[in-house]
Design an enzyme around this catalytic site. Sequence first.
Site, short mmCIF file in Angstrom:
data_model
loop_
_atom_site.label_atom_id
_atom_site.label_comp_id
_atom_site.label_asym_id
_atom_site.label_seq_id
_atom_site.Cartn_x
_atom_site.Cartn_y
_atom_site.Cartn_z
N ILE A 241 -5.90 -0.08 -8.92
CA ILE A 241 -5.12 0.80 -9.77
C ILE A 241 -5.42 2.23 -9.35
O ILE A 241 -6.44 2.50 -8.72
CB ILE A 241 -5.40 0.58 -11.28
CG1 ILE A 241 -6.88 0.80 -11.59
CG2 ILE A 241 -4.98 -0.82 -11.70
CD1 ILE A 241 -7.22 0.66 -13.07
N ASP A 242 -4.53 3.16 -9.69
CA ASP A 242 -4.70 4.55 -9.29
C ASP A 242 -6.00 5.13 -9.84
O ASP A 242 -6.50 4.71 -10.89
CB ASP A 242 -3.54 5.40 -9.81
CG ASP A 242 -2.20 4.99 -9.23
OD1 ASP A 242 -2.19 4.33 -8.18
OD2 ASP A 242 -1.18 5.34 -9.85
N ARG A 243 -6.52 6.12 -9.14
CA ARG A 243 -7.71 6.83 -9.61
C ARG A 243 -7.49 7.40 -11.00
O ARG A 243 -8.40 7.41 -11.84
CB ARG A 243 -8.05 7.96 -8.63
CG ARG A 243 -9.33 8.70 -8.97
CD ARG A 243 -9.72 9.63 -7.84
NE ARG A 243 -9.04 10.91 -7.92
CZ ARG A 243 -9.49 11.96 -8.60
NH1 ARG A 243 -10.60 11.87 -9.31
NH2 ARG A 243 -8.84 13.09 -8.58
N THR B 253 -5.61 6.22 -13.35
CA THR B 253 -5.35 5.18 -14.33
C THR B 253 -6.65 4.54 -14.78
O THR B 253 -7.54 4.29 -13.97
CB THR B 253 -4.43 4.10 -13.73
OG1 THR B 253 -3.23 4.71 -13.26
CG2 THR B 253 -4.08 3.03 -14.76
N ARG C 250 4.59 4.84 -12.91
CA ARG C 250 4.75 6.29 -13.03
C ARG C 250 6.14 6.71 -12.54
O ARG C 250 6.80 7.56 -13.16
CB ARG C 250 3.65 6.99 -12.25
CG ARG C 250 2.26 6.62 -12.74
CD ARG C 250 1.14 7.02 -11.78
NE ARG C 250 0.94 8.47 -11.73
CZ ARG C 250 -0.06 9.04 -11.08
NH1 ARG C 250 -0.94 8.30 -10.42
NH2 ARG C 250 -0.18 10.35 -11.08
#
Length: 295
Positions: free
Chosen positions: A137-139, A141, A237
Site C-alpha cells: 500500500i502507498d506510504r 496510506t 486515489r
Amino acid sequence: MQGTPPLREGVGASTVRLPPGAWRSVLDFLVQHFADVGEANWRSRFARGLVLNEQGRPLTPDAPYVVGARLHYYRELPPEPVIPFTAKILFQDEQLLVADKPHFLPVLPSGRFVQETLLVRLKRELGLAELTPLHRIDRETAGLVLFSCQAATRGRYQALFAQRLVEKTYEAIAPMLPQLRLPYTHKSRMVEGEPFFRMREVVGEANSETRIELLERRGLCNLYRLLPVTGRKHQLRVHLAGLGAPILNDSMYPQLQEREADDYSRPLQLLARGLRFIDPLSGQLREFESERVLT
C-alpha cells in the site's frame, strides 16, 4: 559450502559473482568496480567485517581475487528521516504475518527510506530474513499489509493476489458525491501520468474497477467503503479524484502539491481496513481487520 550472511540492522548483504579479470585482490576489484565508493570506504568496511566470502566469513583487503567466487558486502546506509509512528503486528504464524501500518511509513525500501520502512523494521525486530510483503500500500496510506514468512510457500499466497482471490476493503474520507447514487461501481482505463509516479484516467477499455459505498456522513464529507476489484497503482486515489471527490489531505491527486517535508498533522484519509481470503494451505477462511480509525 555457501553461507547466507545475517541481516545487519534489518538489511541483507548484497552479493556479486566475481567476473573474469586480472585484479590481484578483492579490494582492487571493489575499488575499480564501485569507483564511487572509494578505497578508504572499502578499507573501512573490510576492517569492520562487512565484506564476506561465499561461506559468509569476513575477508581482509589482501584476499586474493578468485574468478567466479561469490562475494557478499554490506552497504553503508546514509542517515534518513525518522518516521515517528509504529506498526502493530496483528497476526503471525509460520507462514504469514499481518501488520497494521501507520500513515507515512513506506512498506519497502525506496529512495531515501531503507531503515525507516515497514519491511526492514520488521526484519530487524523479528530476525525473519525471508519476510516479504505479498502486496503493498502507498506510504501515505495506513492499514493492513500481508507478509509471507517463508520462501517455500510464498508462491501459493502470491497466486491469490494474481487471481484476485483476496477481498480487500478500504475506507476513505472524501467530499460528498451528490451526482452519484451509491453504492456505485467506477470503471476506467488508468495509465502512467506526469510525473512518472502519478497515474491518470484516459479514454479506452477499462483496466481498473472500484465499488464505492457510503458508510456515514461526516459534515461536508463522507466516510466511504471502497472495494477495489483490480489493484492498479493509486487506483482509489485516482478514482475518487476523477469523480470530483479527492481523498482528504491527498497531496498528489487531483494535482501534485510540492512539499519539502511530511505534514504529520494532515495524513491522507485512506485506510486499508480489511483482508479476507481462503488459505491455500489449510483451506481455512482468513479474515483480518485494521485497528486504526480515520478521524
